[in-house]
Design an enzyme around this catalytic site. Structure first.
Site, mmCIF file in Angstrom:
data_model
loop_
_atom_site.group_PDB
_atom_site.id
_atom_site.type_symbol
_atom_site.label_atom_id
_atom_site.label_comp_id
_atom_site.label_asym_id
_atom_site.label_seq_id
_atom_site.Cartn_x
_atom_site.Cartn_y
_atom_site.Cartn_z
ATOM 1 N N LYS A 52 0.829 -1.086 0.005
ATOM 2 C CA LYS A 52 -0.049 0.126 0.108
ATOM 3 C C LYS A 52 0.852 1.293 -0.020
ATOM 4 O O LYS A 52 0.667 2.300 -0.617
ATOM 5 C CB LYS A 52 -1.064 0.048 1.168
ATOM 6 C CG LYS A 52 -1.828 -1.171 1.096
ATOM 7 C CD LYS A 52 -2.833 -1.365 2.355
ATOM 8 C CE LYS A 52 -3.558 -2.465 2.199
ATOM 9 N NZ LYS A 52 -4.523 -3.017 3.673
ATOM 10 N N GLN A 96 -4.026 -1.589 10.082
ATOM 11 C CA GLN A 96 -4.166 -3.018 9.432
ATOM 12 C C GLN A 96 -4.499 -3.923 10.308
ATOM 13 O O GLN A 96 -4.260 -4.050 11.375
ATOM 14 C CB GLN A 96 -2.697 -3.410 9.009
ATOM 15 C CG GLN A 96 -2.574 -4.853 8.039
ATOM 16 C CD GLN A 96 -3.088 -4.463 6.614
ATOM 17 O OE1 GLN A 96 -3.538 -3.499 6.079
ATOM 18 N NE2 GLN A 96 -3.759 -5.558 6.116
ATOM 19 N N ASP A 119 -10.732 2.614 4.806
ATOM 20 C CA ASP A 119 -11.052 1.437 4.844
ATOM 21 C C ASP A 119 -12.491 1.042 4.727
ATOM 22 O O ASP A 119 -12.719 0.123 4.242
ATOM 23 C CB ASP A 119 -10.217 0.666 5.979
ATOM 24 C CG ASP A 119 -9.099 -0.097 5.576
ATOM 25 O OD1 ASP A 119 -8.930 -0.627 4.637
ATOM 26 O OD2 ASP A 119 -8.310 -0.326 6.383
HETATM 27 N N1 GUN Z 1 -6.708 -7.121 6.719
HETATM 28 C C1 GUN Z 1 -7.112 -7.919 5.539
HETATM 29 N N2 GUN Z 1 -7.581 -7.041 4.748
HETATM 30 C C2 GUN Z 1 -7.573 -5.823 5.331
HETATM 31 C C3 GUN Z 1 -8.000 -4.312 4.560
HETATM 32 O O1 GUN Z 1 -8.615 -4.189 3.592
HETATM 33 N N3 GUN Z 1 -7.735 -3.400 5.445
HETATM 34 C C4 GUN Z 1 -7.051 -3.697 6.790
HETATM 35 N N4 GUN Z 1 -6.896 -2.419 7.442
HETATM 36 N N5 GUN Z 1 -6.800 -4.632 7.211
HETATM 37 C C5 GUN Z 1 -6.981 -5.770 6.343
#
Ligand code: GUN
Length: 291
Positions: A52, A96, A119
């Site tokens: 990311k 995350q 998110d």
């Molecule tokens: N863990 C798995 N997928 C995601 C996501 O799209 N965002 C976040 N913050 N954690 C994740």
């Protein structure tokens, strides 16, 4: 059978965003700024967060990575979230998941400013999404929607079966696919580990979205001929013939399933890159109000 190429589509979106950022900065505006909080040493989470951050750098976004120890207290994490909430240079941020078990994930999600929740995990955004109001849409479901849109996959009146009811993927994509919109307007069945006669349910799917978290769970005998198959799974399996010692597998047995379907997402290179593209689009929206 045609591949739904998430990698290529994600790069196209990143090219669009690069142009948009250049336009913003040429007008003297600041580029979008995404921050990420990474707690602990989960290898997969680190890989995702690094991807990311790298994507931000590639397209001219500002990015910040806040790394916290695995045994960080909930209070310290909540303080970091509050700092990002009030830091006006940050347009959007993510925490995350998963978080270590001593931290209450819901409490953390609730502490995020919904206007910076790129998110789309905060109940305010989930609620708005459910009601069809403008909101940040969760990255993976929105990435799938974007992929369906960019490949002109018909969804109206179709039977969509979603396998898996997680807060991050299964539940939100089931809502999005049933909304009065394109992509959407389909009849959705949300199937899960307790669903009876799962094979028959899957065989009914014109669009099968698999987020069940079991490697190669879906095989060709569970697929209706001509179905569109979206594989959200990602699993590492040891493979000494590979340079890094492992290969990646989805929730779908790709080689076997691809004989039956009209379109399929590969793993890697399908849904994963679209999740990143979608997060970047949300961050651009957080900075600029619209895509
Ligand atoms: N863990 C798995 N997928 C995601 C996501 O799209 N965002 C976040 N913050 N954690 C994740």
């Amino acid at each position: 059978m045609q591949i739904l190429d998430g990698k290529k589509t994600s790069l196209t979106i990143q090219e669009e965003l690069t142009k948009k950022v250049k336009l913003l900065t040429s007008k003297g505006k600041k580029p979008p700024h995404l921050a990420a909080i990474l707690v602990g040493d989960n290898g997969a989470s680190r890989t995702y967060v690094n991807a990311k951050v790298k994507a931000c750098q590639r397209i001219g976004f500002q990015s910040s990575l806040i790394e916290l120890d695995n045994n960080v207290s909930e209070k310290v994490l909540l303080d970091e979230v509050r700092k990002l909430n009030t830091n006006s240079s940050v347009d959007g941020f993510i925490v995350q998941l998963p978080l270590p078990s001593h931290i209450n994930e819901n409490k953390v999600i609730l502490s995020i400013d919904p206007n910076k929740d790129v998110d789309g995990f905060h109940p305010e955004n989930i609620g708005k999404m459910t009601l069809g109001m403008p909101s940040f849409l969760p990255a993976t479901p929105n990435g799938i929607m974007e992929l369906l849109k960019r490949y002109d996959i018909p969804t109206e009146g179709k039977q969509t079966v979603v396998l898996g009811r997680s807060n991050i993927v299964g539940t939100p994509i089931s809502i999005l696919m049933s909304r009065k919109n394109y992509p959407g307007n389909s009849t959705v069945t949300l199937a899960h580990s307790r669903t009876g006669n799962l094979k028959q349910v899957c065989l009914n799917a014109d669009i099968l979205i698999v987020a069940i978290g079991i490697p190669q769970f879906i095989t060709s005998e569970m697929i209706k001929p001509g179905a569109v198959v979206i594989d959200v799974g990602i699993h590492r399996e040891e493979d000494s013939s590979k340079k890094n010692g492992f290969k990646l597998l989805g929730d779908v047995d790709f080689a076997n399933a691809s004989e039956k379907c009209s379109f399929i997402t590969p793993v890697p290179g399908g849904v994963g890159p679209m999740t990143i593209a979608s997060l970047l689009m949300n961050t651009y929206i957080a900075n600029n109000g619209k895509y």
